[in-house]
Design an enzyme around this catalytic site. Structure first.
Site, mmCIF file in Angstrom:
data_model
loop_
_atom_site.group_PDB
_atom_site.id
_atom_site.type_symbol
_atom_site.label_atom_id
_atom_site.label_comp_id
_atom_site.label_asym_id
_atom_site.label_seq_id
_atom_site.Cartn_x
_atom_site.Cartn_y
_atom_site.Cartn_z
ATOM 1 C CE LYS A 93 -80.875 26.702 6.499
ATOM 2 N NZ LYS A 93 -79.536 26.231 6.071
HETATM 3 P P1 BMP Z 1 -74.709 27.226 -2.731
HETATM 4 O O1 BMP Z 1 -74.037 28.613 -2.890
HETATM 5 O O2 BMP Z 1 -73.808 26.115 -3.143
HETATM 6 O O3 BMP Z 1 -76.070 27.179 -3.357
HETATM 7 O O4 BMP Z 1 -74.894 27.025 -1.140
HETATM 8 C C1 BMP Z 1 -75.747 27.821 -0.370
HETATM 9 C C2 BMP Z 1 -75.586 27.529 1.098
HETATM 10 O O5 BMP Z 1 -76.454 28.402 1.841
HETATM 11 C C3 BMP Z 1 -75.960 26.097 1.521
HETATM 12 O O6 BMP Z 1 -75.065 25.722 2.570
HETATM 13 C C4 BMP Z 1 -77.363 26.224 2.070
HETATM 14 O O7 BMP Z 1 -77.623 25.288 3.109
HETATM 15 C C5 BMP Z 1 -77.398 27.640 2.616
HETATM 16 N N1 BMP Z 1 -78.725 28.325 2.550
HETATM 17 C C6 BMP Z 1 -79.366 28.597 1.343
HETATM 18 O O8 BMP Z 1 -78.858 28.255 0.282
HETATM 19 N N2 BMP Z 1 -80.585 29.249 1.359
HETATM 20 C C7 BMP Z 1 -81.203 29.652 2.499
HETATM 21 O O9 BMP Z 1 -82.267 30.265 2.437
HETATM 22 C C8 BMP Z 1 -80.553 29.408 3.715
HETATM 23 C C9 BMP Z 1 -79.317 28.756 3.728
HETATM 24 O O10 BMP Z 1 -78.706 28.548 4.883
#
Ligand code: BMP
Length: 266
Positions: A93
């Site tokens: 990012k």
């Molecule tokens: P999780 O499924 O455990 O919530 O992880 C989501 C992943 O996607 C994390 O690595 C986070 O940094 C990324 N992410 C997100 O959740 N929302 C966004 O809008 C953008 C992302 O990159």
């Protein structure tokens, strides 16, 4: 609309070489699952990459959370990517002026541009962020092997992105000299962009929960793909915290893929 087209046909429309490669990989491997390997020990990441590798098109890292980073971690991860046929995305990012992101992309401890097929960037600094990333790469051949996904929306509650920001992000993705390097958009809805040659990556997917304690908002694989236009669904804790991570990856892969085949059939 783009959501009715097959991944194969969208590969043909893509202007970024790596977006083409990714669409084709998804179509032949029959998976639109991205694993968010948000673990802090390199052995844990390598282990889960090996177990889930056969079922994913993309493995997403946050390399700055790895406590024992080393060059061998990267070469081992690349070997697994080759063996299981998935691409690597460093979810960095980037969000700074062109000159700074160029340095952050290629220098420092991580030298991200050496190993990450794809990276992510915010559009807040404007179009120069894409130019900055490209400038870090050595020549046209190197640019062809890499790509960026631009964030046009976020899954977190209360995020500051509005419709105008979303629209401007879409413009940056599709304008002139950026098109060969922008592979896709990270967003939550089908109306984020229209160009079928871009890949929609959608995080915030979980089968049995709707939020976490820190602002994350989840939707089901079916909703993300059929209602929100996701081409690739990103799953982190839904797989990482499962009793059997391999079985969880298979389950998410099956549901995301079935949702895609339904979407193009109707
Ligand atoms: P999780 O499924 O455990 O919530 O992880 C989501 C992943 O996607 C994390 O690595 C986070 O940094 C990324 N992410 C997100 O959740 N929302 C966004 O809008 C953008 C992302 O990159």
């Amino acid at each position: 609309s783009r959501t009715k087209l097959t991944y194969e046909s969208r590969a043909n429309l893509a202007k970024s070489s790596i977006a083409k490669r990714l669409f084709n990989l998804m179509a032949t491997k029959q998976t639109n699952l991205c694993l968010a390997a948000d673990l802090t020990k390199s052995d844990e990441i390598l282990d889960i990459a090996d177990k889930c590798g056969p079922y994913i098109c993309l493995l997403k890292t946050h390399v700055d959370i790895v406590e024992d980073f080393s060059e061998s971690f990267i070469s081992n991860l690349q070997a697994l990517a080759t063996r299981h046929n998935f691409l690597i995305m460093e979810d960095r990012k980037f969000v700074d002026i062109g000159n700074t992101v160029s340095l952050q992309y290629s220098k420092g401890v991580y030298k991200i541009s050496n190993w990450a097929d794809l990276v992510t960037a915010h559009t807040l600094p404007g179009r120069s962020i894409v130019q900055g990333l490209k400038a870090a790469l050595d020549g046209e051949a190197a640019v062809k092997e890499r790509g960026v996904f631009l964030l046009a929306e976020m899954s977190s509650s209360g995020n500051l992105i509005d419709d105008k920001y979303k629209e401007s992000s879409n413009k940056i993705a599709t304008e002139g000299s950026n098109v060969d390097f922008v592979a896709g958009i990270v967003c939550q809805s089908a109306n984020c962009f229209a160009f079928p040659g871009l890949v929609q990556l959608t995080p915030g997917i979980k089968i049995d929960e709707s939020v976490d304690k820190l602002g994350q908002q989840y939707q089901s694989p079916e909703h993300a793909v059929k209602e929100r236009g996701a081409d690739i669904g990103v799953v982190g804790r839904g797989i990482l915290q499962a009793g059997n991570v391999q079985q969880a990856a298979i389950n998410y892969r099956d549901r995301l893929w079935a949702a895609y085949t339904d979407r193009i059939a109707k």
